[in-house]
Design a protein around this motif. Structure first.
Motif, PDB file in Angstrom:
ATOM      1  N   PHE A   1      15.653 119.468  83.476  1.00 18.79           N
ATOM      2  CA  PHE A   1      15.150 120.671  82.809  1.00 18.79           C
ATOM      3  C   PHE A   1      15.652 121.958  83.462  1.00 18.79           C
ATOM      4  N   SER A   2      16.635 121.843  84.318  1.00 23.21           N
ATOM      5  CA  SER A   2      17.207 122.975  85.071  1.00 23.21           C
ATOM      6  C   SER A   2      16.148 123.940  85.591  1.00 23.21           C
ATOM      7  N   LEU A   3      15.214 123.424  86.353  1.00 19.14           N
ATOM      8  CA  LEU A   3      14.196 124.255  86.982  1.00 19.14           C
ATOM      9  C   LEU A   3      14.581 124.511  88.438  1.00 19.14           C
TER      10      LEU A   3
ATOM     11  N   HIS B   1       7.963 126.777  78.446  1.00 16.79           N
ATOM     12  CA  HIS B   1       9.068 126.112  79.132  1.00 16.79           C
ATOM     13  C   HIS B   1       8.584 124.968  80.016  1.00 16.79           C
TER      14      HIS B   1
ATOM     15  N   PRO C   1      11.696 124.856  74.261  1.00 22.92           N
ATOM     16  CA  PRO C   1      13.012 125.083  74.878  1.00 22.92           C
ATOM     17  C   PRO C   1      13.471 123.858  75.668  1.00 22.92           C
ATOM     18  N   ALA C   2      14.796 123.710  75.787  1.00 26.34           N
ATOM     19  CA  ALA C   2      15.350 122.509  76.416  1.00 26.34           C
ATOM     20  C   ALA C   2      15.408 122.596  77.935  1.00 26.34           C
ATOM     21  N   GLY C   3      15.225 123.775  78.474  1.00 27.48           N
ATOM     22  CA  GLY C   3      15.306 123.871  79.930  1.00 27.48           C
ATOM     23  C   GLY C   3      15.134 125.284  80.411  1.00 27.48           C
ATOM     24  N   GLY C   4      15.103 125.434  81.727  1.00 22.48           N
ATOM     25  CA  GLY C   4      14.916 126.745  82.343  1.00 22.48           C
ATOM     26  C   GLY C   4      13.444 127.036  82.548  1.00 22.48           C
ATOM     27  N   LEU C   5      13.189 128.136  83.251  1.00 22.47           N
ATOM     28  CA  LEU C   5      11.809 128.481  83.579  1.00 22.47           C
ATOM     29  C   LEU C   5      11.283 129.543  82.633  1.00 22.47           C
TER      30      LEU C   5
END
Lengths: 533, 325
Positions: B271-273, B190, B167-171
């Motif tokens: 990674f929008s974490l 992730h 996946p490209a991002g998120g947790l």
């Protein structure tokens, strides 16, 4: 970041081609029920209640959960949502709304005129940004029965102004969850909104995502989508990557970089367009500080405007997503746009030099006539590029420009509170009627510290009077004429310059249907949106 | 336990430092133009002067700087971190929500960097100036020199967009409803790219340090003694050299635990974490003083804790530290 005229033309061809399909051909298909729609959420807000905060960052979420009295239809005309009809007395001091019957809040309580009364008096008038200015002369909201709300004004309120302001500034909150529950600003409902809209709030994980699901009891009938998820992604390049990886369906309000939007516009998997954002027009500004004596001279301001080649800048840096502006009222505002037949400042370097000579600013050592500080606002790469372009253009006529970059809070404080600038540049947001957030840029008497208002140290009694007359003129035809007069006078006096017009750009998956079909689609309720297989 | 009293004394010494840092940051932020109300106005697209005035009173910004500082410190003494202006809830809650993602990312990439740095460092030291050493050192240098945001974005382009492996991002995948072991695996998936991105930079440092420290220890007398005893080379490395060469590595972990907390802003954004780094960045931009000071406070506590553990590990690795002065 240098796309040429050819690239821009190709982009426009790609946009035209990709736009044609989803807007027409698929309109006939039967909507597919179900599906999860994932939205890019770039800037988290402090709260989500649109009755308390007017900004796209709130509407993009709560516009699906809560509803306004009135919205705009496909043609940009007011259409009733929670209101069904409205009328004004001839003096413009009493405006009566008939409200929709049989509507319930997501918690099951009925929606009534008491909700409208409470929201208008306690939220719009007291807290809502721009609402408090719009409703300044609202004295009371009477509720003769549960489905009638009568707005009483001390001074005439043009019905057209109110109807064009209400799509943004007219969201209704549930009275029973706010009244007697302490400070409205701190009410936990602001972060877990309860509304009457097609989607119900489910959860909000700060820094991660917001989730809403279909509300089956919606008064128009259930929406097509099962769920909407807003994912918090602050990095624009990362958001573009997630669009491509299929993790995002929609990036609203120019949320990607200009080059990524141009690139994805050529990809058949996406639709990239300004359609559906006509209600969110903005202009790029160049603001002058009259406390600098050189800038108080109209010739110097005119010279600065003539020295900048705006069409060249638009063509080479902004491409299709912008066009030449002609003043404070953008051309998408069909009700008020006065045409381009007002004082304009086309690129003319020789004239700029002549005007500067006439103003007595002779080139000194190294050819420099004058040194100015330019403060660009930090919201958007177009502003940053525009600031650099101004710097280079003015350098050619002997005005040395130092660009001073700040973050958001720092920019607003320096320009609108401390007046510590010579030139500033940012966006002016046009909200469908000039009285909402446009004339404040020109009206004198704005207290220091109010952002996006006349803080230039400039005052014009004639323009002040035109602005005041137009704000209370009930006759739409006379009102339009007054605003045309305002634009002519404002462009001639040039306290600030608005030479570029932009509309936000939508990047959305080509699978989406019934999207971008109203002028403020990103903010609207999405009850008819669906995803094809 | 002498080591405990030693560490205890260090702990006590760090409390004044902590207060000085907090006061310093508080004053520093007063010099930044604009306050949290200006930042809020910027975010919501404007408002009138009365709204701004109301909000300033609401956030307690109408008080003098010294009064604000005094009330902050008084609350801190009672372990109250205050109320976050951006999030509208107690700072302690806000930080507690962000802490798991940060610690997960930090421990994953530190362990990755430590483990592979150790192995690669040993391999490089054993083949010093031969091709494995040159290869490892060059690759390490490339990792070290590459900016992490570029690494992150390139990893996304290759592994998420083209190969579609990760996946490209998120947790976690919020559209799925996985529970139990599947939810854990989903989060692990992730975390692969962010861990690698953050870990590769540190990997380069670790392997350089490990290599240098191995080379140094390999030349010491006790290694010669071990060799003359007739021990085989693997046993010498694992039993004698490694243990002594590890000390600088452990020191480095203690130092870098702090850097990792702050240094992950870029990786968290790409990674929008939802981590502490991004929270800190946002609180600076939004001028949310309480949240920022809270983060500094918690980070300082984390660093102190890590250093405390490092002190204990020292004693385990080299018993002379416990008995010596």
């Amino acid at each position: 970041m240098n796309f040429t005229r050819r690239a821009a033309l190709m982009t426009s061809a790609a946009i035209a081609a990709s736009v044609a399909d989803p807007f027409r051909a698929f309109a006939q298909q039967t909507p597919r029920k179900g599906g999860v729609f994932v939205v890019h959420y770039g800037a988290e807000q402090r709260q989500l209640n649109p009755s308390l905060q007017a900004s796209t960052g709130v509407y993009i979420i709560s516009g699906k959960i809560m509803e306004p009295l009135v919205d705009l239809d496909a043609a940009g005309n007011p259409v009733g949502v929670l209101a069904t009809s409205w009328e004004s007395t001839p003096d413009g001091k009493t405006i009566t709304f008939k409200l929709r019957q049989g509507v319930t809040w997501h918690d099951g309580k009925p929606f009534t005129s008491a909700d409208v009364q409470f929201t208008a008096m306690e939220m719009w008038k007291k807290i809502l940004n721009y609402g408090s200015t719009l409703q300044l002369f609202l004295t009371a909201v009477d509720t003769p029965d549960p489905h009638t709300a009568v707005f009483r004004y001390e001074r005439p309120m043009p019905l057209n102004l109110l109807l064009r302001a209400l799509p943004d500034l007219g969201y209704i909150s549930p009275r029973h969850l706010y009244e007697g529950k302490g400070d409205i600003r701190q009410n936990p409902v602001n972060l877990a909104p309860i509304g009457t809209g097609p989607f119900k709030f489910v959860s909000y994980e700060r820094g991660q995502h917001v989730i809403a699901e279909r509300h089956d009891g919606y008064w128009k009938g259930p929406a097509n989508l099962d769920r909407i998820i807003w994912r918090v992604i602050t990095d624009r390049a990362a958001a573009a990557a997630q669009m491509e990886a299929g993790q995002l369906h929609y990036s609203p309000f120019s949320g990607l970089t200009i080059s990524d939007m141009a690139r994805l516009g050529k990809d058949p998997r996406f639709v990239v367009s300004t359609k559906g954002n006509e209600g969110n027009a903005r202009t790029n500004t160049l603001e002058f500080n009259f406390r600098r004596k050189e800038l108080a001279d109209i010739k110097v301001r005119q010279a600065i405007a003539h020295a900048i080649n705006v069409p060249f800048f638009i063509e080479n840096f902004l491409g299709d997503f912008a066009k030449l502006g002609t003043g404070p009222i953008p051309s998408v505002s069909t009700d008020f746009y006065p045409g381009a037949n007002t004082p304009q400042y086309p690129y003319d370097k020789a004239k700029a030099v002549r005007l500067l000579d006439e103003a007595g600013l002779r080139p000194g050592a190294g050819g420099t006539r004058l040194t100015l500080r330019l403060l660009p606002a930090p919201w958007g790469e177009d502003i940053s590029l525009w600031a650099t372009f101004i710097q280079q253009s003015l350098g050619e006529v002997g005005i040395r420009v130092e660009v001073v970059r700040n973050d958001g809070g720092g920019f607003l404080k320096s320009v609108y509170a401390d007046h510590a600038f010579d030139l500033a540049t940012g966006w002016h947001q046009y909200r469908n009627d000039p009285a909402v957030s446009t004339t404040v840029w020109y009206r004198s008497g704005q207290p220091a510290g109010a952002p996006w208002t006349n803080q230039w140290g400039w005052k014009d009694d004639v323009i002040d009077k035109v602005i005041d007359d137009a704000a209370t003129e009930v006759d739409p035809v006379k009102r339009k004429a007054l605003y045309a007069d305002f634009v002519t006078k404002a462009n001639a006096a040039l306290p600030l310059w608005m030479p570029i017009e932009q509309i936000f750009v939508t990047t959305i998956t080509a699978k989406a249907r019934n999207h971008s079909n109203t002028p403020r689609w990103g903010s609207s309720s999405w009850h008819d949106l669906w995803l094809a297989e | 336990m002498r080591v405990l009293s030693l560490a205890g004394r260090r702990l006590a010494a760090s409390i004044p430092t902590l207060f000085l840092i907090l006061i310093g940051v508080f004053l520093l932020l007063q010099f930044a133009p604009g306050d949290t109300v200006d930042a809020m106005m910027a975010q919501m697209g404007g408002g009138d002067a009365k709204t701004a005035e109301d909000l300033r009173r609401f956030y307690g910004l109408d008080l003098s700087v010294s009064a604000q500082l005094a009330s902050y410190l008084w609350r801190l003494v009672r372990f109250d971190l205050g109320f976050s202006a951006i999030y509208g809830k107690p700072v302690a809650t806000v930080i507690a929500e962000r802490l798991p993602a940060t610690i997960l990312l930090m421990t994953a990439s530190l362990s990755f960097a430590f483990f592979f740095g150790l192995i690669l460092g040993v391999v490089a030291a054993r083949g010093v100036n031969k091709w494995p050493d040159t290869l490892i050192s060059t690759v390490g240098l490339i990792f070290y020199a590459t900016p992490s945001f570029w690494f992150g974005l390139m990893a996304i382009v290759v592994f998420s967009i083209y190969l579609q492996w990760l996946p490209a991002g998120g947790l976690s995948d919020i559209t799925s409803t996985a529970t139990g072991i599947w939810a854990v695996l989903d989060t692990a998936r992730h975390l692969v790219l962010p861990t690698l991105t953050l870990g590769l930079i540190f990997l380069a440092i670790y392997l350089r340090i490990m290599r240098a420290s191995m080379l140094e220890v390999l030349n010491l007398d006790f290694v010669r003694t071990a060799r003359s005893k007739g021990l085989d080379e693997t046993r010498i490395i694992t039993r004698h050299v490694l243990r002594n060469a590890l000390l600088p590595m452990v020191t480095l972990i203690g130092l870098q635990a702090g850097t990792m907390l702050g240094g992950s802003v870029v990786v968290e954004s790409v990674f929008s974490l939802p981590g502490l780094g991004r929270l800190a960045y946002e609180s600076v931009v939004q001028r949310d003083l309480n949240t920022l000071l809270g983060i500094i406070f918690v980070s300082a506590l984390l660093v102190i804790t890590v250093n405390f553990i490092v002190d204990l590990i020292y004693a385990r690795l080299d018993p002379r530290i416990t008995t010596g002065a």
